[in-house]
Design a protein around this motif. Structure first.
Motif, short mmCIF file in Angstrom:
data_model
loop_
_atom_site.label_atom_id
_atom_site.label_comp_id
_atom_site.label_asym_id
_atom_site.label_seq_id
_atom_site.Cartn_x
_atom_site.Cartn_y
_atom_site.Cartn_z
N PHE A 153 0.51 -1.19 0.32
CA PHE A 153 -0.17 -0.03 -0.08
C PHE A 153 0.66 1.38 0.12
CE2 PHE A 153 -2.60 -3.27 1.92
CZ PHE A 153 -3.26 -3.29 0.84
N LEU A 154 1.88 0.83 -0.40
CA LEU A 154 2.77 2.34 -0.18
C LEU A 154 2.58 3.43 -1.04
CD1 LEU A 154 6.42 1.49 1.96
CD2 LEU A 154 5.23 2.77 2.48
N PRO A 155 3.04 2.79 -2.19
CA PRO A 155 2.68 4.10 -3.24
C PRO A 155 1.25 4.82 -3.30
CG PRO A 155 3.54 1.53 -4.22
CD PRO A 155 2.94 1.72 -3.06
N VAL A 156 -0.06 4.12 -2.60
CA VAL A 156 -0.58 4.59 -2.97
C VAL A 156 -0.80 5.29 -1.66
CG1 VAL A 156 -3.28 4.42 -2.52
CG2 VAL A 156 -2.18 2.72 -3.74
N LEU A 157 -0.43 5.53 -0.29
CA LEU A 157 -0.15 5.85 0.14
C LEU A 157 1.10 7.35 0.10
CD1 LEU A 157 0.07 3.49 2.93
CD2 LEU A 157 -1.97 4.83 3.43
N ALA A 159 1.31 8.19 -2.67
CA ALA A 159 -0.01 9.32 -3.74
C ALA A 159 -0.80 10.20 -2.85
CB ALA A 159 -0.35 8.35 -4.88
N VAL A 160 -1.20 9.70 -2.11
CA VAL A 160 -1.98 10.36 -0.97
C VAL A 160 -1.46 11.28 -0.09
CG1 VAL A 160 -3.41 10.33 0.52
CG2 VAL A 160 -4.14 7.98 -0.84
N ILE A 161 -0.64 11.61 0.44
CA ILE A 161 -0.07 12.00 0.71
C ILE A 161 0.68 13.04 -0.27
CG2 ILE A 161 2.91 12.82 1.86
CD1 ILE A 161 2.01 10.12 3.62
N GLU A 162 1.04 12.83 -1.07
CA GLU A 162 1.70 13.63 -2.56
C GLU A 162 0.53 14.42 -2.21
OE1 GLU A 162 3.14 13.20 -6.31
OE2 GLU A 162 4.74 13.14 -5.08
N ARG A 163 -0.50 14.66 -2.26
CA ARG A 163 -1.70 15.12 -3.34
C ARG A 163 -2.65 15.80 -2.34
NH1 ARG A 163 -5.74 12.84 -8.04
NH2 ARG A 163 -6.91 14.91 -8.47
N TYR A 164 -2.89 15.36 -0.67
CA TYR A 164 -3.49 15.82 -0.40
C TYR A 164 -3.50 15.95 1.44
CZ TYR A 164 -6.92 13.03 -3.67
OH TYR A 164 -8.05 12.97 -4.57
N GLY A 165 -1.82 15.34 1.41
CA GLY A 165 -1.10 15.74 2.47
C GLY A 165 -1.42 13.92 3.99
N TRP A 166 -0.45 14.36 4.44
CA TRP A 166 -0.17 13.47 5.33
C TRP A 166 -1.00 12.76 6.15
CZ3 TRP A 166 -0.23 14.26 10.36
CH2 TRP A 166 -0.01 15.52 11.41
N ARG A 167 -1.93 13.69 6.83
CA ARG A 167 -3.15 13.73 7.51
C ARG A 167 -4.13 13.26 6.79
NH1 ARG A 167 -2.60 17.65 12.12
NH2 ARG A 167 -1.24 18.67 11.15
N VAL A 168 -4.41 12.59 6.00
CA VAL A 168 -4.98 12.47 5.02
C VAL A 168 -4.79 11.07 4.34
CG1 VAL A 168 -6.32 11.83 3.18
CG2 VAL A 168 -6.39 14.77 4.16
N ALA A 169 -3.93 10.68 4.68
CA ALA A 169 -3.05 9.32 4.72
C ALA A 169 -3.40 8.98 5.92
CB ALA A 169 -2.12 9.13 4.73
N ALA A 170 -3.51 9.18 7.22
CA ALA A 170 -3.48 8.36 8.18
C ALA A 170 -4.58 8.07 9.13
CB ALA A 170 -2.73 9.69 9.23
N LEU A 171 -5.05 9.19 8.26
CA LEU A 171 -6.83 9.09 8.53
C LEU A 171 -8.02 7.81 7.90
CD1 LEU A 171 -8.72 12.83 8.96
CD2 LEU A 171 -8.09 11.30 10.75
N SER A 172 -7.33 7.62 6.46
CA SER A 172 -7.15 6.60 5.13
C SER A 172 -7.40 5.55 6.52
CB SER A 172 -6.42 6.53 3.94
OG SER A 172 -6.80 7.75 3.42
N LEU A 173 -5.72 4.85 6.12
CA LEU A 173 -5.35 3.58 7.68
C LEU A 173 -6.58 4.04 8.88
CD1 LEU A 173 -1.82 3.89 7.44
CD2 LEU A 173 -3.43 2.56 6.54
N ALA A 174 -6.47 4.51 9.45
CA ALA A 174 -7.77 4.44 10.52
C ALA A 174 -9.27 4.26 9.99
CB ALA A 174 -7.92 6.29 11.52
N ALA A 175 -9.64 4.47 9.26
CA ALA A 175 -10.70 4.61 8.49
C ALA A 175 -10.93 2.57 8.30
CB ALA A 175 -10.85 4.53 7.11
N ALA A 176 -9.35 2.36 7.47
CA ALA A 176 -9.27 0.41 7.70
C ALA A 176 -9.35 -0.08 8.73
CB ALA A 176 -8.31 0.58 6.67
#
Length: 420
Positions: A153-157, A159-176
């Protein structure tokens, strides 16, 4: 054994794999957070490395107690609790974190506790309870699940960090993690006796043992007994090197090191994901080999070749992906976590029914080694402006681990299991 009974152990493996995949993704996200936290919050790399160090140490210290708690409360409750902890830690980091001490608490402690509870001691417990045959293969499969979570999942994360920021990536994992909770609760079972059947490959039905009320005391007793034996220190030493040369340097410093040479972080993360793909093949193959070959010799080969690959890595970094770097990715991927099945097999040989808890303590050494090199790698980069010394040090440690593996005697060469 009916077809339904035949499939039930594999259903449990799938449920355990889901929990391991989900929590595994948290383990490697910290490597992608180094740059954003340095840039957005002004933290030094060593400050971020301290949070990662705490997470890895807590992870390692949790594993043996988690194995004992599974004997007290059951695997299902512990796994679901672990998913809740990692989700809470990631959610708080994304929404309430502003200072380095908060990263140490939310990511270091909460995520460390959750990932430690679903570490390889969890995989060992699933294997011991549900399988008599194919244990090496099942260990390889569950280790591969950890790899999938850590790398795929690293490439997805990224890409999320690059486009939306690290906070969105952390929230995505919390939702998962929240989404995985009901699935794990429904599919995971603590013992074959819970569904009225025997373990895979067993010749007779085994009743479920009574819950043990001395979980913490048992974990400490097993540690006190095992530290008085030579095999424990040899296995702990080699596994500490395993953690330092994988989790410590690759998860946390490969992407920043590649970026130092002009490679985009998303490309470096894709290479880590490719390592994860080959990890799956290498770990499953290692489990198959462990059922058939001397695990000591397997460990020696794995560490020796891994060390050589790390020694040449500084010469392979460029701004673009070149064939030599791809070759490194393939070799390192095949060997990255291939050490787990033979190490667990040696724990089983030497420590019998206490193997899962002993392995949990040995895994603690793995995480101490990983955390130490994660922290020292960041400090070396701050001090010298390069990661070259880190790769050479990791390679030299692997050479030492290869020699240590060959010095380990098997119980058949002595008087039987050390602990019973």
């Amino acid at each position: 054994m009916t077809r339904r009974e035949h499939l039930r152990p594999w259903t449990v493996v799938c449920a355990a794999a889901l929990a391991i995949v989900t929590t595994g993704a948290f383990s490697t996200l910290s490597g992608l957070l180094v740059g954003p936290l340095h840039r957005d919050l002004g933290w030094s790399r060593s400050a971020v490395g301290l949070g990662t160090l705490v997470s890895m140490v807590v992870y390692g210290a949790t594993a043996p107690f988690a194995a004992a708690l599974m004997d007290r409360f059951g695997m299902r409750r512990v796994a679901v609790g672990a998913l809740g902890l990692v989700g809470c830690g990631a959610g708080l980091a994304a929404t309430a974190m502003a200072d380095p001490w908060q990263f140490v608490l939310y990511w270091g402690v909460f995520v460390g506790l959750g990932t430690g509870a679903t570490a390889m001691a969890f995989a060992a417990t699933v294997t011991e309870r549900w399988f008599v045959a194919r244990r090496g293969l099942v260990t390889g499969l569950l280790t591969a699940a950890s790899v999938v979570g850590q790398f795929v999942f690293l490439p997805v994360l990224s890409a999320v960090i690059e486009r939306y920021g690290w906070r969105v990536a952390a929230l995505s994992l919390a939702a998962a993690a929240a989404a995985a909770v009901p699935l794990v609760w429904l599919a995971l079972r603590d013992h074959p006796a819970d569904v009225g059947q025997q373990a895979y490959g067993a010749v007779e039905f085994t009743p479920r043992p009574a819950p043990r009320k001395d979980a913490a005391r048992r974990a400490l007793r097993v540690l006190a007994d095992s530290v008085r034996t030579g095999p424990f220190w040899l296995l702990a030493g080699t596994f500490a090197v395993c953690g330092a040369s994988t989790n410590g340097v690759m998860w946390n410093h490969f992407a920043p090191a590649a970026h130092d040479h002009g490679m985009p972080v998303t490309v470096a993360a894709s290479l880590l994901a490719l390592i994860g793909v080959f990890n799956v093949a290498g770990t499953v193959a290692s489990g198959w080999l462990t059922d058939r070959r001397d695990p000591r010799r397997l460990l020696a080969v794995y560490y020796a070749v891994r060390g050589l690959s790390l020694l040449v890595l500084p010469l392979l970094f460029t701004a673009t992906v070149q064939p030599p770097l791809v070759a490194f990715v393939v070799v390192f991927g095949l060997l990255d976590v291939a050490t787990v099945p033979p190490t667990l097999a040696l724990c089983r040989e030497h420590y019998g029914p206490d193997a899962a808890i002993v392995f949990g303590w040995i895994n603690a050494a793995h995480q101490v080694g990983a955390g130490a090199l994660a922290f020292l790698g960041g400090a070396a980069r701050d001090a010298f402006g390069s990661y070259d010394m880190v790769w050479v040090t990791a390679g030299a440690l692997c050479a030492m681990a290869a020699l240590l593996a060959l010095t380990l005697r098997t119980p058949t060469e002595a008087e039987g299991p050390v602990l019973t």
